[in-house]
Design an enzyme around this catalytic site. Structure first.
Site, PDB file in Angstrom:
ATOM      1  N   ASP A  31       0.873  -1.183   0.000  1.00  0.00           N
ATOM      2  CA  ASP A  31       0.000   0.000   0.000  1.00  0.00           C
ATOM      3  C   ASP A  31       0.901   1.221   0.000  1.00  0.00           C
ATOM      4  O   ASP A  31       1.943   1.212   0.658  1.00  0.00           O
ATOM      5  CB  ASP A  31      -0.891  -0.010   1.262  1.00  0.00           C
ATOM      6  CG  ASP A  31      -2.183   0.773   1.080  1.00  0.00           C
ATOM      7  OD1 ASP A  31      -2.087   1.983   0.798  1.00  0.00           O
ATOM      8  OD2 ASP A  31      -3.268   0.188   1.229  1.00  0.00           O
ATOM      9  N   GLY A  36      -5.118   4.511   2.181  1.00  0.00           N
ATOM     10  CA  GLY A  36      -5.091   3.423   3.164  1.00  0.00           C
ATOM     11  C   GLY A  36      -4.613   3.928   4.507  1.00  0.00           C
ATOM     12  O   GLY A  36      -4.119   5.055   4.631  1.00  0.00           O
ATOM     13  N   ASP A  56       4.163   2.281  -3.989  1.00  0.00           N
ATOM     14  CA  ASP A  56       3.201   2.706  -5.003  1.00  0.00           C
ATOM     15  C   ASP A  56       3.269   1.689  -6.137  1.00  0.00           C
ATOM     16  O   ASP A  56       4.343   1.499  -6.726  1.00  0.00           O
ATOM     17  CB  ASP A  56       3.591   4.099  -5.497  1.00  0.00           C
ATOM     18  CG  ASP A  56       2.643   4.643  -6.556  1.00  0.00           C
ATOM     19  OD1 ASP A  56       1.786   3.888  -7.056  1.00  0.00           O
ATOM     20  OD2 ASP A  56       2.779   5.831  -6.885  1.00  0.00           O
ATOM     21  N   SER A  74      -6.625   1.329  -5.028  1.00  0.00           N
ATOM     22  CA  SER A  74      -7.159   2.500  -5.739  1.00  0.00           C
ATOM     23  C   SER A  74      -7.881   3.381  -4.736  1.00  0.00           C
ATOM     24  O   SER A  74      -8.533   2.857  -3.828  1.00  0.00           O
ATOM     25  CB  SER A  74      -8.174   2.089  -6.822  1.00  0.00           C
ATOM     26  OG  SER A  74      -8.744   3.242  -7.428  1.00  0.00           O
ATOM     27  N   ASN A  98       1.355  -3.249 -14.040  1.00  0.00           N
ATOM     28  CA  ASN A  98       2.482  -3.752 -13.251  1.00  0.00           C
ATOM     29  C   ASN A  98       2.099  -5.015 -12.475  1.00  0.00           C
ATOM     30  O   ASN A  98       2.886  -5.964 -12.379  1.00  0.00           O
ATOM     31  CB  ASN A  98       2.978  -2.672 -12.282  1.00  0.00           C
ATOM     32  CG  ASN A  98       3.776  -1.581 -12.990  1.00  0.00           C
ATOM     33  OD1 ASN A  98       4.292  -1.794 -14.087  1.00  0.00           O
ATOM     34  ND2 ASN A  98       3.872  -0.420 -12.361  1.00  0.00           N
ATOM     35  N   TYR A 144     -12.233   7.779 -12.225  1.00  0.00           N
ATOM     36  CA  TYR A 144     -12.407   6.480 -11.561  1.00  0.00           C
ATOM     37  C   TYR A 144     -13.021   5.468 -12.530  1.00  0.00           C
ATOM     38  O   TYR A 144     -12.483   4.378 -12.734  1.00  0.00           O
ATOM     39  CB  TYR A 144     -13.299   6.664 -10.339  1.00  0.00           C
ATOM     40  CG  TYR A 144     -13.471   5.435  -9.479  1.00  0.00           C
ATOM     41  CD1 TYR A 144     -12.416   4.946  -8.712  1.00  0.00           C
ATOM     42  CD2 TYR A 144     -14.697   4.772  -9.408  1.00  0.00           C
ATOM     43  CE1 TYR A 144     -12.577   3.828  -7.904  1.00  0.00           C
ATOM     44  CE2 TYR A 144     -14.865   3.660  -8.604  1.00  0.00           C
ATOM     45  CZ  TYR A 144     -13.809   3.194  -7.850  1.00  0.00           C
ATOM     46  OH  TYR A 144     -13.971   2.080  -7.046  1.00  0.00           O
ATOM     47  N   THR A 174     -20.169  -1.016  -0.517  1.00  0.00           N
ATOM     48  CA  THR A 174     -19.856  -1.900   0.607  1.00  0.00           C
ATOM     49  C   THR A 174     -19.545  -1.054   1.833  1.00  0.00           C
ATOM     50  O   THR A 174     -19.019   0.055   1.708  1.00  0.00           O
ATOM     51  CB  THR A 174     -18.662  -2.798   0.238  1.00  0.00           C
ATOM     52  OG1 THR A 174     -18.966  -3.482  -0.978  1.00  0.00           O
ATOM     53  CG2 THR A 174     -18.379  -3.827   1.323  1.00  0.00           C
ATOM     54  N   HIS A 180     -13.400   4.305   6.210  1.00  0.00           N
ATOM     55  CA  HIS A 180     -12.815   5.510   6.824  1.00  0.00           C
ATOM     56  C   HIS A 180     -13.920   6.510   7.199  1.00  0.00           C
ATOM     57  O   HIS A 180     -14.742   6.854   6.348  1.00  0.00           O
ATOM     58  CB  HIS A 180     -11.825   6.153   5.855  1.00  0.00           C
ATOM     59  CG  HIS A 180     -10.952   7.157   6.525  1.00  0.00           C
ATOM     60  ND1 HIS A 180     -11.405   8.395   6.903  1.00  0.00           N
ATOM     61  CD2 HIS A 180      -9.668   7.090   6.925  1.00  0.00           C
ATOM     62  CE1 HIS A 180     -10.430   9.055   7.494  1.00  0.00           C
ATOM     63  NE2 HIS A 180      -9.362   8.275   7.523  1.00  0.00           N
TER      64      HIS A 180
END
Ligand code: UDP
Length: 308
Positions: A31, A36, A56, A74, A98, A144, A174, A180
């Site tokens: 992360d 996060g 990253d 993301s 990646n 997005y 969800t 957060h």
């Protein structure tokens, strides 16, 4: 298995990591902590089957041999992906490639966390996987939506042309512990506002709908999909559909709050309705959600109270 989880310090990534460790796997969690939170994985310190790398995924790195890659990284709440617009486009393109290259190199399975936002403001309702969507490709949310759609295309190309064992989950809204409290999503906003006895901020007239899945149900669906032979996109979400006003009412009920509602402008291109058709997940994965909105809210309250 040795498993790479990107976005491991995020809401879903951390719950997924817990589930994989509970199944006996070893997890390397990655992360960059842009959205996060290390607090989500603090309880894993000292677990010999878990390691964390702050990284990253847009920058190439080699995690060593892995058997499976869960690509969960993301920004995901609308205010956060609007704040991190370029980063969101990058992680959903360069970052995804990646991770696909890592899966290819080590002949690992690969699951990408896609989204109901692929359907945009849907003209077909509820949304089956066969629906191609109604997305504004240049609006604010496009950073997005189009990144996630590009990631789906890239994932299918690595499956078709490079033989990678890939899976695509389309995740619907969800909620649950570790969402957060300040990320601006409707459930976290309303619950925190209700607990503080502040007005609940309804955007638009509140008649737009969403279908809310409790986190443990969602993680179960994702894991079943990962271990399946299904390569085409699969909806995982709770088909129970609520207007935002009904959602506010449910939150006032479970919190016992006397908060009032106030109305704020509707964000541009905010989908008017959203509900998953989960016939495929039922048939192929034997999966369906078990926890209702009110049950899930009750299961989340202690966490949100602790965030006050
Ligand atoms: N919403 C709202 N008040 C808030 C936050 C969100 O009315 O404080 C609405 C938002 O406009 C959208 C729905 O709730 O219609 C779900 O928003 P969220 O940001 O949780 O996720 P989305 O499904 O839009 O990605």
């Amino acid at each position: 298995m040795q498993i790479l989880v990107t976005g491991a310090a995020g809401f879903l990534g951390s719950h997924l990591t817990d589930r994989l460790l509970a199944e006996g796997h070893s997890v390397l969690g990655v992360d960059n902590l842009s959205t996060g939170n290390l607090g989500n994985i603090a309880h894993l310190a000292g677990n010999s089957r878990f390691a964390f790398l702050q990284q990253d995924i847009c920058q190439p790195f080699d995690p060593g041999p892995v058997d499976f890659v869960f690509n969960m990284a993301s920004p995901a709440s609308p205010p956060e992906y609007l704040r991190l617009a370029i980063e969101t486009l990058n992680v959903g393109s360069v970052g995804t490639e990646n991770m696909l290259k890592i899966a290819e190199k080590y002949s690992a399975g690969f699951l990408h966390a896609s989204t109901s936002e692929c359907y945009g403001d849907p003209l077909e309702h509820p949304q089956p996987e066969s629906y191609w969507g109604n997305v504004n490709p240049v609006g604010p949310r496009s950073v997005y939506d189009e990144a996630k759609r590009f990631s789906e295309s890239l994932t299918m190309a690595y499956h078709r042309y490079r033989g990678v064992n890939t899976h695509l989950v389309r995740i619907f809204n969800t909620y649950g512990p570790r969402l957060h409290p300040g990320d601006g999503r409707v459930i976290s906003n309303f619950v925190m506002q209700a607990l503080r006895n502040e007005p609940l901020t309804v955007y638009g007239n509140g008649e737009q709908t969403r279908s809310f899945c409790y986190v443990s149900d969602l993680i179960d669906g994702i894991v079943r999909l990962a271990w399946s032979d299904e390569h085409m996109p699969t909806n995982i979400g709770n088909p129970g559909e609520f207007t935002i006003l009904e959602c506010a009412q449910a939150i006032l009920e479970v919190t016992g709050s006397k908060s009032e509602l106030i109305f704020k402008p509707l964000p541009q291109d905010d989908p008017t309705r959203r509900r998953p058709n989960i016939a495929k997940a039922k048939e192929v994965l034997g999966w369906e959600p078990k926890i209702s909105l009110r049950e899930g809210l009750n299961l989340s309250l202690d966490y949100f109270r602790a965030q006050l």
